[in-house]
Each structure stands twice: as structure tokens, then as C-alpha cells.
Design an enzyme around this catalytic site. Sequence first.
Site, mmCIF file in Angstrom:
data_model
loop_
_atom_site.group_PDB
_atom_site.id
_atom_site.type_symbol
_atom_site.label_atom_id
_atom_site.label_comp_id
_atom_site.label_asym_id
_atom_site.label_seq_id
_atom_site.Cartn_x
_atom_site.Cartn_y
_atom_site.Cartn_z
ATOM 1 N N ASP A 26 -18.707 17.084 -22.322
ATOM 2 C CA ASP A 26 -20.290 15.533 -22.778
ATOM 3 C C ASP A 26 -20.537 15.185 -21.215
ATOM 4 O O ASP A 26 -19.594 14.180 -20.720
ATOM 5 C CB ASP A 26 -20.206 14.911 -23.521
ATOM 6 C CG ASP A 26 -22.178 14.975 -23.693
ATOM 7 O OD1 ASP A 26 -22.672 15.780 -22.966
ATOM 8 O OD2 ASP A 26 -22.356 14.528 -24.891
ATOM 9 N N GLY A 29 -24.232 17.039 -16.902
ATOM 10 C CA GLY A 29 -25.325 16.930 -15.944
ATOM 11 C C GLY A 29 -26.024 15.802 -16.161
ATOM 12 O O GLY A 29 -26.414 15.004 -14.784
ATOM 13 N N HIS A 43 -21.759 21.282 -14.186
ATOM 14 C CA HIS A 43 -21.042 22.086 -14.339
ATOM 15 C C HIS A 43 -19.431 22.394 -13.783
ATOM 16 O O HIS A 43 -18.753 22.478 -14.467
ATOM 17 C CB HIS A 43 -21.964 22.850 -15.685
ATOM 18 C CG HIS A 43 -22.426 22.236 -16.186
ATOM 19 N ND1 HIS A 43 -22.778 21.973 -17.486
ATOM 20 C CD2 HIS A 43 -24.518 22.707 -15.650
ATOM 21 C CE1 HIS A 43 -23.718 21.928 -18.349
ATOM 22 N NE2 HIS A 43 -24.844 22.063 -17.154
ATOM 23 N N LEU A 137 1.251 26.299 -24.277
ATOM 24 C CA LEU A 137 -0.228 25.514 -24.793
ATOM 25 C C LEU A 137 -1.194 26.955 -25.216
ATOM 26 O O LEU A 137 -1.543 27.865 -24.330
ATOM 27 C CB LEU A 137 -0.429 25.301 -24.479
ATOM 28 C CG LEU A 137 -2.146 24.429 -23.870
ATOM 29 C CD1 LEU A 137 -2.507 23.384 -24.903
ATOM 30 C CD2 LEU A 137 -2.630 23.528 -22.999
HETATM 31 C C1 FPP Z 1 -21.996 19.276 -21.658
HETATM 32 O O1 FPP Z 1 -22.846 18.704 -20.889
HETATM 33 C C2 FPP Z 1 -21.421 20.062 -21.538
HETATM 34 C C3 FPP Z 1 -21.549 21.747 -21.959
HETATM 35 C C4 FPP Z 1 -22.725 21.983 -22.212
HETATM 36 C C5 FPP Z 1 -20.869 22.844 -21.177
HETATM 37 C C6 FPP Z 1 -19.546 22.961 -21.021
HETATM 38 C C7 FPP Z 1 -19.223 23.500 -19.407
HETATM 39 C C8 FPP Z 1 -18.687 23.338 -18.997
HETATM 40 C C9 FPP Z 1 -17.198 21.656 -19.034
HETATM 41 C C10 FPP Z 1 -18.003 23.611 -17.423
HETATM 42 C C11 FPP Z 1 -17.836 25.125 -17.672
HETATM 43 C C12 FPP Z 1 -16.751 25.818 -18.469
HETATM 44 C C13 FPP Z 1 -15.540 26.317 -18.671
HETATM 45 C C14 FPP Z 1 -14.635 26.823 -19.819
HETATM 46 C C15 FPP Z 1 -15.088 27.306 -17.417
HETATM 47 P P1 FPP Z 1 -24.287 18.158 -20.880
HETATM 48 O O2 FPP Z 1 -24.233 19.269 -20.079
HETATM 49 O O3 FPP Z 1 -24.521 18.113 -21.887
HETATM 50 O O4 FPP Z 1 -24.431 16.895 -19.782
HETATM 51 P P2 FPP Z 1 -25.721 16.200 -20.318
HETATM 52 O O5 FPP Z 1 -25.633 15.447 -21.778
HETATM 53 O O6 FPP Z 1 -25.143 14.829 -19.570
HETATM 54 O O7 FPP Z 1 -26.836 16.603 -20.178
#
Ligand code: FPP
Length: 246
Positions: A26, A29, A43, A137
Site C-alpha cells: 500500500d 499513490g 505503481h 520460493l
Molecule cells: C496500493 O497502492 C497498490 C495497488 C492497488 C496495486 C499494487 C500494485 C503494484 C505494487 C505494482 C504492480 C504489481 C505487480 C505485481 C507488477 P495505492 O494505489 O492504494 O496507494 P495509495 O493508498 O497511496 O493511494
Amino acid sequence: MSDEACSDQQSAPLGAVPRHIAIIMDGNGRWATQQGLPRIVGHEKGAESVRESIAACAEAGVAYLTLYAFSKENWLRPREEVSGLMVLLNRFLLDNTEDLKAKNIRLQAIGRLTDLPTSCQVALHRAIEATAACSGLTVILALSYSGRIEIVDGIRSLLREVEMGHLDKGMIDPETFSKHLYTRYYPDPDLVLRTSGEMRISNFLLWQISYAEIIFMSKLWPEFRKADLWSAIDEFSKRQRRYGGI
Ligand code: FPP
């Protein structure tokens, strides 16, 4: 988890290592916003942290790593963010499958995978097939995943078995039910990690984490490095797990 605990441990921990770690990644963003960059850049940086966490688990001797990469609820995000994430997933799979295989890392996925764009489904199945014989893994990507929907799907699957006469409903117990979940091939997580300071589970592996240790760290996911994972393992090794006993 204290912030000191997620600092700069430079080598893989020597204490008890969790067999299965599950991560709620998390803060992508917020990281991007702090840098004055578009969310998708957060991301992209998050994908680098994915590679770091995989390497850190492999080096520490963790057997299973589940990554919450895209929830069922994430489809509600703006269209361009969703499509950006799908492009990123596709690219991650295409760019990393050979390397995963070379490192003996098996890739698996859980969730409603048929919700994904066809290109992602194809790349995913290729990666799963290419790494199927790897014995190190296991990395499990949770994609279009919802813990509640997984439980509902599990109940439907159990009911089908009962209706077909393959299962006596009096015999249903937690072990039987676990065999009807997406995660039936894997042990339950021992440790759940969530970055970004939020202290929620957000519909992630609701059944499976009943006895897991949970560590929340304030670091945002794009800043997550091997040392953070190793420090979390170190903290895990100091905790006493009693499973309701004394
Ligand atoms: C949460 O951050 C993250 C996600 C919803 C997506 C997770 C994706 C990745 C880590 C990148 C790509 C993954 C792979 C497997 C290639 P958020 O956008 O909710 O952050 P925020 O809460 O700060 O808005």
C-alpha cells in the site's frame, strides 16, 4: 511495527523464518503524490519493490510469498489507472518470467483471474506454466481478489460436492472448507505485512490469516526494500505464537 524495526538490516535474518508471508502493498499513490508525479509512477516504483520483496524472501528461505497486487475493489478506480496497472502487470510478467525460472521461483495466482484482460491472462498462464517445475520460493499474485468472494466461491464449491453426493454435509469442518478455497495448495500465511501506515486487512485472505502475526509499517510501498522485509522477519521471530493456548 515500530519504524526502528523496519530500518536497515543488511543481511537475511538468522532466526525463525515464516513459511508464508502475505503482503498488502500500500502507498503507491501517496508516494507519487508526495513526489509531484502521476499515480502510475508510484505503481511503477511499486513493481521494483515487488522484485525486491521476492529476492528478499528467496534469500531468507521463505517458502511462499503472496502479494495483494489488485483487489476486486480496485476495478472501481479511474479507468486510466486500472489500464495502467494492467499494462504494468503484463510488462512485469513478460520481463520477469525467465528470471524467475532461472532463480527456481514458481509463480502462481489467486482471484477471479477471468476478470483480467485477455493479454494479462495469457501472460499469467505462460508465466505459471514456465515456472511450474520450480521448487524454490512460490510467489502467489492475488489478482482481482476478494476474501469475501473467495469464501462465497468456496461455499458454492462445497454445496456442489454435497449435491453430487461426494460429500456428507455433517463432515464439513475447517479443513474440508480450506480445500475449497483458491489457496488450497498453500499453507496459511504466518505473517501479514502492510505498508503505508494503514491498519486494515482490506478483504485480504480473511479465512487464511486467522492465526497470522500482523506487522504494519509506515513506509510507503515504493520505498520498501529487502532490509524492510528482513527486519519484519526478525520481529516475527521474536513473537510468541500461542494459537489460543497459553
Ligand atoms: C496500493 O497502492 C497498490 C495497488 C492497488 C496495486 C499494487 C500494485 C503494484 C505494487 C505494482 C504492480 C504489481 C505487480 C505485481 C507488477 P495505492 O494505489 O492504494 O496507494 P495509495 O493508498 O497511496 O493511494
